[in-house]
Scaffold this motif. Sequence first.
Motif, short mmCIF file in Angstrom:
data_model
loop_
_atom_site.label_atom_id
_atom_site.label_comp_id
_atom_site.label_asym_id
_atom_site.label_seq_id
_atom_site.Cartn_x
_atom_site.Cartn_y
_atom_site.Cartn_z
N SER A 236 35.47 37.43 -9.20
CA SER A 236 35.46 36.74 -8.29
C SER A 236 35.25 35.12 -8.27
O SER A 236 36.04 34.41 -7.81
CB SER A 236 34.33 36.93 -7.26
OG SER A 236 33.94 36.46 -6.29
N ALA A 237 34.25 34.90 -9.37
CA ALA A 237 34.06 33.49 -9.70
C ALA A 237 35.55 32.78 -10.32
O ALA A 237 35.90 31.87 -9.93
CB ALA A 237 33.00 33.45 -10.78
N GLU A 238 36.09 33.58 -11.16
CA GLU A 238 37.41 33.06 -11.79
C GLU A 238 38.30 32.86 -10.65
O GLU A 238 39.25 32.05 -10.80
CB GLU A 238 37.78 33.87 -12.71
CG GLU A 238 36.99 33.82 -14.10
CD GLU A 238 37.36 34.92 -15.15
OE1 GLU A 238 36.72 34.85 -16.34
OE2 GLU A 238 37.94 36.07 -14.66
N TYR A 239 38.61 33.73 -9.87
CA TYR A 239 39.38 33.92 -8.64
C TYR A 239 39.25 32.51 -7.97
O TYR A 239 40.18 31.93 -7.60
CB TYR A 239 39.54 35.14 -7.93
CG TYR A 239 40.49 34.87 -6.81
CD1 TYR A 239 41.79 35.33 -7.09
CD2 TYR A 239 40.20 34.60 -5.37
CE1 TYR A 239 42.66 35.45 -5.84
CE2 TYR A 239 41.10 34.48 -4.39
CZ TYR A 239 42.44 35.00 -4.77
OH TYR A 239 43.36 35.05 -3.68
N ARG A 244 40.65 27.00 -6.36
CA ARG A 244 40.31 25.57 -6.44
C ARG A 244 41.09 24.86 -7.13
O ARG A 244 41.54 23.56 -6.82
CB ARG A 244 38.92 25.46 -6.78
CG ARG A 244 38.27 23.98 -6.54
CD ARG A 244 38.33 23.71 -5.08
NE ARG A 244 37.77 22.31 -4.78
CZ ARG A 244 38.59 21.15 -4.60
NH1 ARG A 244 40.18 21.35 -4.93
NH2 ARG A 244 38.32 20.03 -4.38
N LEU A 245 41.56 25.19 -8.25
CA LEU A 245 42.47 24.40 -9.14
C LEU A 245 44.06 23.96 -8.29
O LEU A 245 44.23 23.03 -8.38
CB LEU A 245 42.70 24.76 -10.37
CG LEU A 245 43.56 23.89 -11.46
CD1 LEU A 245 42.79 23.06 -12.07
CD2 LEU A 245 44.57 24.64 -12.33
N ILE A 278 35.65 16.81 -9.34
CA ILE A 278 35.49 17.78 -8.28
C ILE A 278 34.42 18.61 -8.70
O ILE A 278 34.27 19.23 -9.77
CB ILE A 278 36.84 18.55 -8.23
CG1 ILE A 278 37.95 17.75 -7.56
CG2 ILE A 278 36.40 19.85 -7.20
CD1 ILE A 278 39.29 18.58 -7.54
N ASP A 279 33.19 18.58 -7.87
CA ASP A 279 32.20 19.33 -8.12
C ASP A 279 32.21 20.73 -7.47
O ASP A 279 32.34 20.71 -6.47
CB ASP A 279 30.92 18.79 -7.44
CG ASP A 279 29.47 19.21 -8.06
OD1 ASP A 279 29.46 19.29 -9.37
OD2 ASP A 279 28.72 19.57 -7.23
N PHE A 280 32.16 21.76 -8.26
CA PHE A 280 32.52 23.21 -7.70
C PHE A 280 31.35 24.01 -8.27
O PHE A 280 31.02 24.23 -9.08
CB PHE A 280 33.68 23.50 -8.31
CG PHE A 280 34.33 24.87 -7.83
CD1 PHE A 280 34.76 25.01 -6.63
CD2 PHE A 280 34.15 25.87 -8.80
CE1 PHE A 280 35.15 26.46 -6.16
CE2 PHE A 280 34.69 27.23 -8.40
CZ PHE A 280 35.18 27.19 -7.12
N GLN A 281 31.04 24.91 -7.14
CA GLN A 281 30.32 26.07 -7.59
C GLN A 281 30.93 27.30 -6.74
O GLN A 281 31.11 27.33 -5.53
CB GLN A 281 28.95 26.05 -6.97
CG GLN A 281 27.91 26.91 -7.50
CD GLN A 281 26.48 26.85 -7.19
OE1 GLN A 281 26.12 25.74 -6.25
NE2 GLN A 281 25.74 27.66 -7.62
N PRO A 282 31.20 28.55 -7.54
CA PRO A 282 31.72 29.56 -6.91
C PRO A 282 30.83 30.18 -5.87
O PRO A 282 29.62 30.19 -6.24
CB PRO A 282 31.97 30.51 -8.06
CG PRO A 282 32.27 29.59 -9.14
CD PRO A 282 31.33 28.54 -8.89
N GLN A 283 31.16 30.84 -4.78
CA GLN A 283 30.63 31.48 -3.89
C GLN A 283 30.02 33.03 -4.56
O GLN A 283 30.84 33.60 -5.00
CB GLN A 283 30.98 31.71 -2.56
CG GLN A 283 31.40 30.40 -1.88
CD GLN A 283 32.16 30.45 -0.34
OE1 GLN A 283 32.36 31.57 -0.08
NE2 GLN A 283 32.21 29.41 0.39
#
Length: 710
Positions: A236-239, A244-245, A278-283
Amino acid sequence: FDSLNPQQAHLIAALKAAGCEVVEEVTPAEPGRLHRLSLPDPEAECLAAACWARARLAENPQARLAIVSPRLEAIRAPLARALGQVLDPGGWIATARQPPFNLSLGHPLAEYPLVAQLLLALRLCLSRPLELNEIGVLLRSPFLAGHAEEWGARAAFDRDLRRQGRPRLSRRQLLRRLRQQQRKGPSWCPRLIERLEALEALLQTLPREASPNAWSGHLLRLCEVLGWPGEAPLDSAEYQQAARLREAISEFATLSRIHRQWSLPEALEQFTRLCEEIDFQPQRPAARLQVLGMLEAAGLRFDGLWLLGMDDRAWPPAPAPNPLLPFPLQQELDMPHASAARELAFARQLGARLFAAADEVWISHARAEDDRELRPSPLIAEVPAATEETLDFLAANPLYRTACQATALEDLPLPDHLPPPAAPRGGTGLIADQSACPFRAAARHRLAAEGLAEAEYSPSPRLLGEMVHQLLDRTWAALRDSTTLHAHDEQALEELLRRLARQTLDDLGRARPDLFEGRLAELEQERLTALGLRWLTLEKARPRPFRVTQREERSNVELGGLVLRVRADRIDTLEDGSRLVIDYKTGNRVDAGGWTEERLREPQVPLYAITQERLAGALLAQVHRTRQRFVGTTAEAEIVPQVDAYQGSDPIPDWDALLHHWRQALQALAEEILAGRAQVAPRDAEACRYCELPGLCRVDIHLEDGEAAP
């Protein structure tokens, strides 16, 4: 709100003036049960907090817990490791499952492995070479096409590149090396070759310059050619990272409004910068344990709360006024972070709110970090220290509890022997490794374990030593004996050495032309010539005539059924027919003192020596830029300069007894090898100092020099 900005204050004032009733929520006056815990360092803090969370969740799986820190960004990595170790130890294997905790702090998108490895792969499109370590990352990446079926071959190719030692490779050099691998061999990677060839073809079609909008389309084509994000299913996190990329590529296209044309290097640089910003955190699904910053936790309610990192350095925070605004104005308006007084008042207000956010509140601080001593924050100094009865949660991690209480570890029996399926193959290195540590010998010569080589930006000590060996071997192939040596004056010897040094550099430089070309080769030739000339001056001072009868000749030696392949650097024959065994050493530390010990140090020369019928001496020839000398022992005096005849002592009284000791000691090592002795038992701390396999044997030795190993 713990602090109102001017706009909010004006709004509230206007509401009051209009007759509205404004009710301000007051922080509950009664804090929860407070406990203060002092720990050795931040890592111990993180581990203790993780143990507390595990114990409380074991008591009540539905409990809402939080770990809060004013330095969350700084301790994020060690805290995540501790939580994973204690709460989800199986997560290191089953990486697709969600951890039982949520970390609120995001990362730059470019730092996530799936994105970072794509950005690294895109740098292959440039003419600049990549570092060897970066190429290794790409070869091991699961996010490029073909990894699932070629991961072993790519790892073997990475190993081969490291052995060659070149620190950088361009895309075309990498493709050339891949094509040179033996087909169907362990390093053959046809799918990787196919992808790099497709990348090469695509790059030929790209424009020299294009708009960001056009480059966004080309970036998608490059991702497709590289096979990103791989063929394995994404979690899920990698998806979410991949999605996002792709959004970032679309955002990159909008830069066409302000930038007209970019070259490929400029486009990749700007796209990388965009991903870094880009600040990113997977849901993730909701978890019972939240890891938050101080402001995020304010106003929330939990069943248990741990305040982490509450030392005097972090809380209250130091003032940080805005450098672009006048400092007096910031103080006059009482702006955020403008003064120490404001930070102190804000920290007290926020701390009081957090102290009342749960019925159970733990406050921890480290006593030291690196070499810096830390003290508890003055705002928690009045909180009572934790008692032994309240530290029950430390039992959640037996290893941590054992370490904190400094109890003795249980001695587990080690396997003394491995059944030998066949006699191991090897030479003097096998005997030397068995003497230093039986496990090292078994790992290297039976399991073929070896350390991963690193890139070399200059000639390594091993390569420099090989140069000296080859130069002296060529020199004595030309001179043959002491009579010819004395017949050459200094100028003739210098001319001979200069020519032989050039030949040596030509031979060794074929594999690494980047190290031996142009002025570098000239300097190395001068160094070798001067070093060889100083050594031959010492050889001229030998009092007895000699003839070099063996140079680098291979032979087999049998010790109790163990056949060893040996190759002595040099064996001299004196006038009376006796022989000298000589082994070249190019390091600055050369010592033969270990030849009388039960487990021989440097057993190579004694092994060569016991094969000679009339042995006159066993010598180490130290050929170093700061010192040239013979080290060792001889049967009689005045055979070589600076080496005395063997002076016996108990239990080895004379020369014959010394030779007998060597035979017995070498025989004992051979018997250990044949019996399969593979215990992790280093001879001393020195045996582990330069070993490449500490991660395999897991030995942890902290001994003084010269102290025997347990």
